[in-house]
Each structure stands twice: as structure tokens, then as C-alpha cells.
Design a protein around this motif. Structure first.
Motif, PDB file in Angstrom:
ATOM      1  N   HIS A  15      10.576  -7.359   4.825  1.00  0.00           N
ATOM      2  CA  HIS A  15      10.980  -8.642   5.393  1.00  0.00           C
ATOM      3  C   HIS A  15       9.854  -9.291   6.198  1.00  0.00           C
ATOM      4  CE1 HIS A  15      14.982  -8.129   3.874  1.00  0.00           C
ATOM      5  NE2 HIS A  15      15.028  -6.927   4.408  1.00  0.00           N
ATOM      6  N   SER A  16       9.110  -8.498   6.949  1.00  0.00           N
ATOM      7  CA  SER A  16       8.006  -9.089   7.709  1.00  0.00           C
ATOM      8  C   SER A  16       6.895  -9.556   6.767  1.00  0.00           C
ATOM      9  CB  SER A  16       7.463  -8.109   8.755  1.00  0.00           C
ATOM     10  OG  SER A  16       6.859  -6.981   8.163  1.00  0.00           O
ATOM     11  N   PHE A  17       6.652  -8.806   5.701  1.00  0.00           N
ATOM     12  CA  PHE A  17       5.665  -9.214   4.705  1.00  0.00           C
ATOM     13  C   PHE A  17       6.094 -10.516   4.032  1.00  0.00           C
ATOM     14  CE2 PHE A  17       3.940  -8.810   0.277  1.00  0.00           C
ATOM     15  CZ  PHE A  17       2.605  -9.014   0.607  1.00  0.00           C
ATOM     16  N   ALA A  18       7.364 -10.601   3.683  1.00  0.00           N
ATOM     17  CA  ALA A  18       7.889 -11.808   3.043  1.00  0.00           C
ATOM     18  C   ALA A  18       7.717 -13.024   3.950  1.00  0.00           C
ATOM     19  CB  ALA A  18       9.357 -11.611   2.688  1.00  0.00           C
ATOM     20  N   ARG A  19       7.964 -12.858   5.235  1.00  0.00           N
ATOM     21  CA  ARG A  19       7.765 -13.963   6.177  1.00  0.00           C
ATOM     22  C   ARG A  19       6.293 -14.370   6.235  1.00  0.00           C
ATOM     23  NH1 ARG A  19      11.473 -11.128   9.246  1.00  0.00           N
ATOM     24  NH2 ARG A  19       9.823 -10.163  10.471  1.00  0.00           N
ATOM     25  N   GLU A  20       5.408 -13.385   6.248  1.00  0.00           N
ATOM     26  CA  GLU A  20       3.969 -13.656   6.336  1.00  0.00           C
ATOM     27  C   GLU A  20       3.465 -14.470   5.154  1.00  0.00           C
ATOM     28  OE1 GLU A  20       1.487 -13.096   8.552  1.00  0.00           O
ATOM     29  OE2 GLU A  20       2.895 -12.274  10.005  1.00  0.00           O
ATOM     30  N   ILE A  21       3.970 -14.176   3.971  1.00  0.00           N
ATOM     31  CA  ILE A  21       3.475 -14.877   2.779  1.00  0.00           C
ATOM     32  C   ILE A  21       4.443 -15.960   2.298  1.00  0.00           C
ATOM     33  CG2 ILE A  21       2.045 -12.920   2.095  1.00  0.00           C
ATOM     34  CD1 ILE A  21       4.108 -12.390  -0.150  1.00  0.00           C
ATOM     35  N   ASP A  22       5.498 -16.191   3.072  1.00  0.00           N
ATOM     36  CA  ASP A  22       6.462 -17.253   2.799  1.00  0.00           C
ATOM     37  C   ASP A  22       7.066 -17.137   1.400  1.00  0.00           C
ATOM     38  OD1 ASP A  22       7.973 -19.458   3.561  1.00  0.00           O
ATOM     39  OD2 ASP A  22       6.527 -20.885   2.739  1.00  0.00           O
ATOM     40  N   MET A  23       7.595 -15.951   1.131  1.00  0.00           N
ATOM     41  CA  MET A  23       8.296 -15.692  -0.134  1.00  0.00           C
ATOM     42  C   MET A  23       9.589 -14.949   0.168  1.00  0.00           C
ATOM     43  SD  MET A  23       5.454 -14.485  -2.932  1.00  0.00           S
ATOM     44  CE  MET A  23       6.665 -14.301  -4.226  1.00  0.00           C
ATOM     45  N   SER A  24      10.461 -14.954  -0.776  1.00  0.00           N
ATOM     46  CA  SER A  24      11.718 -14.228  -0.667  1.00  0.00           C
ATOM     47  C   SER A  24      11.461 -12.727  -0.762  1.00  0.00           C
ATOM     48  CB  SER A  24      12.652 -14.672  -1.789  1.00  0.00           C
ATOM     49  OG  SER A  24      13.611 -13.698  -2.084  1.00  0.00           O
ATOM     50  N   SER A  25      12.062 -11.966   0.138  1.00  0.00           N
ATOM     51  CA  SER A  25      11.900 -10.515   0.076  1.00  0.00           C
ATOM     52  C   SER A  25      12.501  -9.953  -1.211  1.00  0.00           C
ATOM     53  CB  SER A  25      12.513  -9.840   1.305  1.00  0.00           C
ATOM     54  OG  SER A  25      13.867 -10.173   1.442  1.00  0.00           O
ATOM     55  N   ARG A  26      13.566 -10.570  -1.669  1.00  0.00           N
ATOM     56  CA  ARG A  26      14.188 -10.131  -2.929  1.00  0.00           C
ATOM     57  C   ARG A  26      13.227 -10.326  -4.098  1.00  0.00           C
ATOM     58  NH1 ARG A  26      20.063 -11.791  -3.883  1.00  0.00           N
ATOM     59  NH2 ARG A  26      20.483  -9.606  -3.585  1.00  0.00           N
ATOM     60  N   LEU A  27      12.519 -11.459  -4.126  1.00  0.00           N
ATOM     61  CA  LEU A  27      11.574 -11.744  -5.198  1.00  0.00           C
ATOM     62  C   LEU A  27      10.394 -10.769  -5.150  1.00  0.00           C
ATOM     63  CD1 LEU A  27      10.566 -13.475  -7.545  1.00  0.00           C
ATOM     64  CD2 LEU A  27       9.554 -15.033  -5.862  1.00  0.00           C
ATOM     65  N   ILE A  28       9.878 -10.517  -3.961  1.00  0.00           N
ATOM     66  CA  ILE A  28       8.766  -9.566  -3.809  1.00  0.00           C
ATOM     67  C   ILE A  28       9.180  -8.192  -4.309  1.00  0.00           C
ATOM     68  CG2 ILE A  28       7.316  -8.336  -2.147  1.00  0.00           C
ATOM     69  CD1 ILE A  28       7.477 -10.937  -0.418  1.00  0.00           C
ATOM     70  N   SER A  29      10.332  -7.734  -3.850  1.00  0.00           N
ATOM     71  CA  SER A  29      10.824  -6.417  -4.237  1.00  0.00           C
ATOM     72  C   SER A  29      11.009  -6.319  -5.748  1.00  0.00           C
ATOM     73  CB  SER A  29      12.140  -6.126  -3.520  1.00  0.00           C
ATOM     74  OG  SER A  29      12.630  -4.867  -3.892  1.00  0.00           O
ATOM     75  N   SER A  30      11.594  -7.342  -6.323  1.00  0.00           N
ATOM     76  CA  SER A  30      11.827  -7.356  -7.759  1.00  0.00           C
ATOM     77  C   SER A  30      10.513  -7.314  -8.540  1.00  0.00           C
ATOM     78  CB  SER A  30      12.628  -8.602  -8.130  1.00  0.00           C
ATOM     79  OG  SER A  30      12.804  -8.685  -9.508  1.00  0.00           O
ATOM     80  N   CYS A  31       9.539  -8.095  -8.109  1.00  0.00           N
ATOM     81  CA  CYS A  31       8.232  -8.124  -8.795  1.00  0.00           C
ATOM     82  C   CYS A  31       7.534  -6.769  -8.722  1.00  0.00           C
ATOM     83  CB  CYS A  31       7.336  -9.197  -8.187  1.00  0.00           C
ATOM     84  SG  CYS A  31       7.815 -10.866  -8.633  1.00  0.00           S
ATOM     85  N   ILE A  32       7.564  -6.153  -7.556  1.00  0.00           N
ATOM     86  CA  ILE A  32       6.914  -4.848  -7.390  1.00  0.00           C
ATOM     87  C   ILE A  32       7.610  -3.816  -8.267  1.00  0.00           C
ATOM     88  CG2 ILE A  32       6.471  -2.967  -5.766  1.00  0.00           C
ATOM     89  CD1 ILE A  32       6.147  -5.180  -3.592  1.00  0.00           C
ATOM     90  N   ASN A  33       8.932  -3.807  -8.220  1.00  0.00           N
ATOM     91  CA  ASN A  33       9.689  -2.829  -9.011  1.00  0.00           C
ATOM     92  C   ASN A  33       9.473  -3.010 -10.507  1.00  0.00           C
ATOM     93  OD1 ASN A  33      10.849  -1.519  -6.796  1.00  0.00           O
ATOM     94  ND2 ASN A  33      12.546  -2.961  -6.710  1.00  0.00           N
ATOM     95  N   LYS A  34       9.553  -4.232 -10.972  1.00  0.00           N
ATOM     96  CA  LYS A  34       9.430  -4.490 -12.413  1.00  0.00           C
ATOM     97  C   LYS A  34       8.010  -4.300 -12.925  1.00  0.00           C
ATOM     98  CE  LYS A  34      13.247  -7.729 -12.900  1.00  0.00           C
ATOM     99  NZ  LYS A  34      13.617  -9.136 -13.116  1.00  0.00           N
ATOM    100  N   ASN A  35       7.027  -4.766 -12.178  1.00  0.00           N
ATOM    101  CA  ASN A  35       5.647  -4.748 -12.665  1.00  0.00           C
ATOM    102  C   ASN A  35       4.896  -3.464 -12.368  1.00  0.00           C
ATOM    103  OD1 ASN A  35       5.616  -7.420 -13.787  1.00  0.00           O
ATOM    104  ND2 ASN A  35       5.634  -8.180 -11.696  1.00  0.00           N
TER     105      ASN A  35
END
Length: 99
Positions: A15-35
């Protein structure tokens, strides 16, 4: 992650990373998991392990403690560092120190 070295922050969360880069934490998590096939913590710890290995490699006279290397690499504790090394490399950090 690399450019700003967010992984060096021991308190980094998804969540803190998502705030820093102004992205959804759900989107970040999904991208990391899938890719990459990792969860967020495994992904961050991969960067931390790589940083620790760089420090170990440059500390040819073994002047730094494993705890200090871990702290300088963003790990919150010695046990977190050891667990990340075991998971990623199959060895403890001490295995990579020059004798």
C-alpha cells in the motif's frame, strides 16, 4: 522499484508503494503475480537479496556484520534476511562471504 530504491525502506508495504507511485495496490499485486509469479513481498525481497549480495561482494575483508548488511539492504531483521536468502538462493548470506 530500482530507480528510487524503494526496497531499502524496511517499512515498505504494497500500500505504501502504491501511494508512492500513484497506482492501485490491486493492480500492482496482480501485475507482479501474473508476470513474475511472486507476491509483493517476494518481489521486494529479491531486490534486497541482490543488494545484500552486492554489499557482501564489495566487503572483501568481512568488516560488515550480516545484520548490518541486512539493514543496509532493507531487511527488517536478520531472520527476514536469512529466510529471503534461503528462498531465493538456497543458502544463507554467510555462504557468499569470502573466506
Amino acid at each position: 522499484m530500482e530507480k528510487h530504491q524503494f526496497f531499502l525502506n524496511e517499512e515498505l508495504t504494497l500500500h505504501s508503494f502504491a501511494r508512492e507511485i500513484d497506482m492501485s495496490s490491486r493492480l500492482i499485486s496482480s501485475c507482479i503475480n501474473k508476470n513474475m509469479g511472486y507476491n509483493f513481498n517476494e518481489w521486494v525481497n529479491g531486490y534486497r537479496v541482490e543488494r545484500a549480495l552486492e554489499i557482501i561482494e564489495t566487503d572483501r575483508e568481512n568488516r560488515l556484520s550480516i545484520e548490518g548488511i541486512g539493514s543496509d539492504s532493507g531487511f527488517k531483521s536478520r531472520s527476514a534476511m536469512y529466510a529471503a536468502f534461503q528462498k531465493k538462493l538456497g543458502h544463507s548470506p554467510g555462504h557468499y562471504r569470502k573466506k
